[in-house]
Scaffold this motif. Structure first.
Motif, mmCIF file in Angstrom:
data_model
loop_
_atom_site.group_PDB
_atom_site.id
_atom_site.type_symbol
_atom_site.label_atom_id
_atom_site.label_comp_id
_atom_site.label_asym_id
_atom_site.label_seq_id
_atom_site.Cartn_x
_atom_site.Cartn_y
_atom_site.Cartn_z
ATOM 1 N N LEU A 1 0.943 4.126 19.550
ATOM 2 C CA LEU A 1 -0.481 4.278 19.829
ATOM 3 C C LEU A 1 -1.112 5.419 19.043
ATOM 4 O O LEU A 1 -2.326 5.429 18.821
ATOM 5 N N SER A 2 -0.303 6.372 18.620
ATOM 6 C CA SER A 2 -0.842 7.494 17.848
ATOM 7 C C SER A 2 -0.841 7.236 16.339
ATOM 8 O O SER A 2 -1.417 8.021 15.588
ATOM 9 N N SER A 3 -0.210 6.127 15.907
ATOM 10 C CA SER A 3 -0.028 5.947 14.459
ATOM 11 C C SER A 3 -0.259 4.527 13.966
ATOM 12 O O SER A 3 0.034 4.223 12.806
ATOM 13 N N TYR A 4 -0.803 3.643 14.813
ATOM 14 C CA TYR A 4 -0.912 2.238 14.417
ATOM 15 C C TYR A 4 -1.985 1.982 13.365
ATOM 16 O O TYR A 4 -1.893 1.032 12.589
ATOM 17 N N ASP A 5 -3.026 2.814 13.307
ATOM 18 C CA ASP A 5 -4.216 2.455 12.539
ATOM 19 C C ASP A 5 -3.934 2.214 11.056
ATOM 20 O O ASP A 5 -4.423 1.239 10.474
ATOM 21 N N ALA A 6 -3.143 3.072 10.451
ATOM 22 C CA ALA A 6 -2.883 2.937 9.020
ATOM 23 C C ALA A 6 -2.175 1.618 8.701
ATOM 24 O O ALA A 6 -2.367 1.040 7.625
ATOM 25 N N HIS A 7 -1.346 1.137 9.629
ATOM 26 C CA HIS A 7 -0.612 -0.119 9.409
ATOM 27 C C HIS A 7 -1.462 -1.334 9.787
ATOM 28 O O HIS A 7 -1.399 -2.373 9.132
ATOM 29 N N LEU A 8 -2.239 -1.185 10.855
ATOM 30 C CA LEU A 8 -2.962 -2.339 11.396
ATOM 31 C C LEU A 8 -4.249 -2.646 10.635
ATOM 32 O O LEU A 8 -4.612 -3.821 10.470
ATOM 33 N N SER A 9 -4.940 -1.627 10.164
ATOM 34 C CA SER A 9 -6.265 -1.833 9.548
ATOM 35 C C SER A 9 -6.253 -2.823 8.387
ATOM 36 O O SER A 9 -7.104 -3.736 8.334
ATOM 37 N N PRO A 10 -5.312 -2.726 7.416
ATOM 38 C CA PRO A 10 -5.331 -3.712 6.319
ATOM 39 C C PRO A 10 -5.015 -5.127 6.778
ATOM 40 O O PRO A 10 -5.519 -6.100 6.205
ATOM 41 N N ARG B 1 -7.664 -8.380 6.422
ATOM 42 C CA ARG B 1 -7.275 -9.665 5.824
ATOM 43 C C ARG B 1 -7.534 -10.819 6.795
ATOM 44 O O ARG B 1 -7.999 -11.895 6.390
ATOM 45 N N LEU B 2 -7.256 -10.605 8.078
ATOM 46 C CA LEU B 2 -7.474 -11.647 9.080
ATOM 47 C C LEU B 2 -8.959 -11.977 9.217
ATOM 48 O O LEU B 2 -9.341 -13.137 9.347
ATOM 49 N N GLY C 1 0.549 -22.311 1.992
ATOM 50 C CA GLY C 1 -0.834 -21.900 2.184
ATOM 51 C C GLY C 1 -1.129 -21.067 3.401
ATOM 52 O O GLY C 1 -2.277 -20.671 3.620
ATOM 53 N N ALA C 2 -0.126 -20.774 4.238
ATOM 54 C CA ALA C 2 -0.364 -19.964 5.426
ATOM 55 C C ALA C 2 -0.518 -18.490 5.064
ATOM 56 O O ALA C 2 0.077 -18.000 4.096
ATOM 57 N N LEU C 3 -1.306 -17.784 5.849
ATOM 58 C CA LEU C 3 -1.372 -16.330 5.781
ATOM 59 C C LEU C 3 -0.245 -15.810 6.654
ATOM 60 O O LEU C 3 -0.250 -16.011 7.874
ATOM 61 N N THR C 4 0.753 -15.178 6.057
ATOM 62 C CA THR C 4 1.978 -14.827 6.774
ATOM 63 C C THR C 4 2.033 -13.334 7.091
ATOM 64 O O THR C 4 1.739 -12.492 6.244
ATOM 65 N N ILE C 5 2.441 -13.031 8.328
ATOM 66 C CA ILE C 5 2.556 -11.657 8.816
ATOM 67 C C ILE C 5 3.947 -11.489 9.412
ATOM 68 O O ILE C 5 4.393 -12.321 10.219
ATOM 69 N N ALA C 6 4.640 -10.418 9.040
ATOM 70 C CA ALA C 6 5.962 -10.118 9.596
ATOM 71 C C ALA C 6 5.886 -8.853 10.436
ATOM 72 O O ALA C 6 5.399 -7.814 9.963
ATOM 73 N N LEU C 7 6.342 -8.935 11.681
ATOM 74 C CA LEU C 7 6.473 -7.772 12.560
ATOM 75 C C LEU C 7 7.963 -7.511 12.749
ATOM 76 O O LEU C 7 8.654 -8.301 13.404
ATOM 77 N N THR C 8 8.483 -6.455 12.141
ATOM 78 C CA THR C 8 9.912 -6.168 12.199
ATOM 79 C C THR C 8 10.158 -4.687 12.436
ATOM 80 O O THR C 8 9.278 -3.845 12.241
ATOM 81 N N ASN C 9 11.394 -4.379 12.831
ATOM 82 C CA ASN C 9 11.785 -2.984 13.062
ATOM 83 C C ASN C 9 12.665 -2.453 11.937
ATOM 84 O O ASN C 9 13.212 -1.360 12.052
ATOM 85 N N ALA C 10 12.809 -3.217 10.870
ATOM 86 C CA ALA C 10 13.703 -2.828 9.776
ATOM 87 C C ALA C 10 12.915 -2.758 8.481
ATOM 88 O O ALA C 10 12.474 -3.792 7.954
ATOM 89 N N ASP C 11 12.745 -1.562 7.945
ATOM 90 C CA ASP C 11 12.030 -1.400 6.677
ATOM 91 C C ASP C 11 12.775 -2.112 5.557
ATOM 92 O O ASP C 11 13.996 -2.022 5.442
#
Length: 345
Positions: free
Chosen positions: A23-32, A36-37, A117-127
Motif C-alpha cells: 500500500l505504500s509503494s504500489y503507485d509506481a508499478h500500478l500507474s503505467p 494502458r488499460l 491480440g490480447a493485452l496481457t498482464i502478469a502478476l508474479t512474485n518472482a522478478d
C-alpha cells in the motif's frame, strides 16, 4: 534441526507488513498499467492461474464483474497448450497470476494470448520470471521470498494487488484499502483457532463454503487443509452446496462457513438454516456483525468492507491448517510429494 511449520508460521505472521508495504509503494508499478488499460478498448477479461493463484483469480472475477461490468472467464490453459487452439483475442485483457511465474502452461498460453491480440498482464512474485517476459505488462507482488510450500503471504498479496488493479481501473478511490493491514493483524493468533484445531484433530472429511467475494476463501482454505493435513476437504459455493452435496452433510462431516457482513452473508442464510436442520457441526468464520448458531466460531475483525474482507478472512484459516497439521505430527512446510513450483503443461 528446524521446527516443523516454522516457515509457514513466520510467513503467515508477515502478512500485515507485506500488505502495508504494497500500500505504500504500489503507485509506481500500478500507474503505467492503469494508463494502458484506460486506453484499451476492452470487451472482456480472461484470467489464468493455477492452485492458490486460481483462487485469487476467482476473487478478481467477482471484482471485475461487479466494479467494471465486463464479462470475465477463467482460462482452460490446455486449450492453448495441449490442443493448440488458435484464439482471436482482440479487445481482451488477459491477467495471469502466479507466485513463481514459472509454470510452463501459464507462460505458453500467455505468449499465445499476446500474439492473438490480447493485452496481457502478469502478476508474479518472482522478478524476471518467464511469465513476466511473456506478458506486455507486469505487476510485482512484493511479498518477499516465500519458502514454505503452502502459499500464504503471496495469496493475500495477490488479493491486495487485484483489488488495487480493478478499483483503480474503475476509477474508484484506493484509500479504502488503508485498513487492510490492521484487519489482517486483528485476524492473527485468535485463540479460537486452537480450539477448532483441537475439535477437528481427528476429522478426515470436511466441507468449506461461502458466497460471493468470500467464496475464493472457502476454496483456498480447503486447499490449505488438503495439502498440509492430508484430509479430504471439499469447497462449494453455498448455492452449489444446496443443489446436491448437502445430502452428504451430517454431524460427522464438519462444515466451515465463511460468512461476510454484506450481500454474501445474507445469501448464506438459507445454507446456515439447512445446515442447522441437518445437525451439522458448523464452524462459523465471521465478524461480530454476523449472528448465527454454530458449534464453533472463529471471529473476524469488525467493520471490514466486504470486497476487501477476503484478505483478512483467510488468515485464521491458514493458521487452522498450520495448527491442525502440527497436531497430526505433519510438517506443513514440506507437504509430502509437493514442490514449491508445480510444472504443469
Amino acid at each position: 534441526m528446524t521446527t516443523p511449520g516454522h516457515l509457514m508460521a513466520a510467513e503467515i505472521a508477515e502478512q500485515p507488513t507485506v500488505l502495508a508495504h504494497i500500500l505504500s509503494s504500489y503507485d509506481a508499478h500500478l500507474s503505467p498499467v492503469l494508463a494502458r488499460l484506460r486506453a484499451h478498448d476492452t470487451r472482456s477479461v480472461l484470467l489464468v492461474a493455477r492452485g492458490t493463484s486460481d483462487h485469487a483469480a476467482i476473487y478478481a472475477k467477482y471484482l471485475i464483474e461487479t466494479r467494471l461490468g465486463l464479462p470475465v472467464g477463467l482460462v482452460s490453459t490446455s486449450t492453448y497448450t495441449a490442443y493448440d487452439a488458435q484464439a482471436h483475442l482482440d479487445g481482451v485483457v488477459w491477467i495471469a497470476v502466479s507466485q513463481s511465474g514459472g509454470s510452463p502452461d501459464l507462460v505458453e498460453s500467455t505468449e499465445k494470448a499476446r500474439a492473438a491480440g490480447a493485452l496481457t498482464i502478469a502478476l508474479t512474485n518472482a522478478d524476471g520470471s518467464p511469465l513476466e517476459a511473456a506478458a506486455e505488462l507486469r505487476l510485482p507482488m512484493l511479498a518477499g521470498v516465500e519458502r514454505s510450500v503452502a502459499a500464504t503471504k503471496t495469496y493475500t498479496a495477490s488479493l491486495q494487488w487485484l483489488w488495487l488493479l480493478v478499483e483503480g481501473w474503475a476509477g474508484g478511490s484506493l484509500d479504502a484499502a488503508a485498513g487492510v493491514p490492521d484487519w489482517v493483524a486483528g485476524a492473527l493468533d485468535r485463540p479460537e483457532v486452537s480450539e477448532v484445531a483441537s475439535r477437528y484433530r481427528f476429522v478426515e472429511r470436511l466441507v468449506t463454503t461461502s458466497r460471493g467475494f468470500a467464496y475464493p476463501t472457502a476454496r483456498e482454505s480447503a486447499l490449505k487443509l488438503m495439502e498440509t493435513c492430508y484430509l479430504s476437504a471439499h469447497a462449494f459455493s453455498g448455492a452449489d452446496l444446496l443443489h446436491g452435496p448437502l445430502a452428504m452433510i451430517d454431524e460427522d462431516r464438519p462444515v466451515v462457513v465463511i460468512c461476510p457482513d454484506g450481500a454474501g452473508g445474507r445469501a448464506l442464510q438459507p445454507v446456515l438454516e439447512q445446515l442447522d436442520a441437518r445437525g451439522a457441526d458448523v464452524c462459523l468464520v465471521a465478524p461480530p456483525e454476523v449472528t448465527a448458531t454454530s458449534a464453533a466460531r472463529i471471529p473476524l475483525p469488525s467493520g471490514m468492507i466486504e470486497q476487501l474482507a477476503p484478505i483478512a478472512q483467510v488468515v485464521p484459516l491458514q493458521q487452522l491448517a498450520l495448527q491442525l497439521a502440527l497436531s497430526r505430527h505433519y510438517d506443513p512446510d514440506r507437504p509430502r510429494g509437493l514442490q514449491k513450483v508445480t510444472k504443469t503443461t
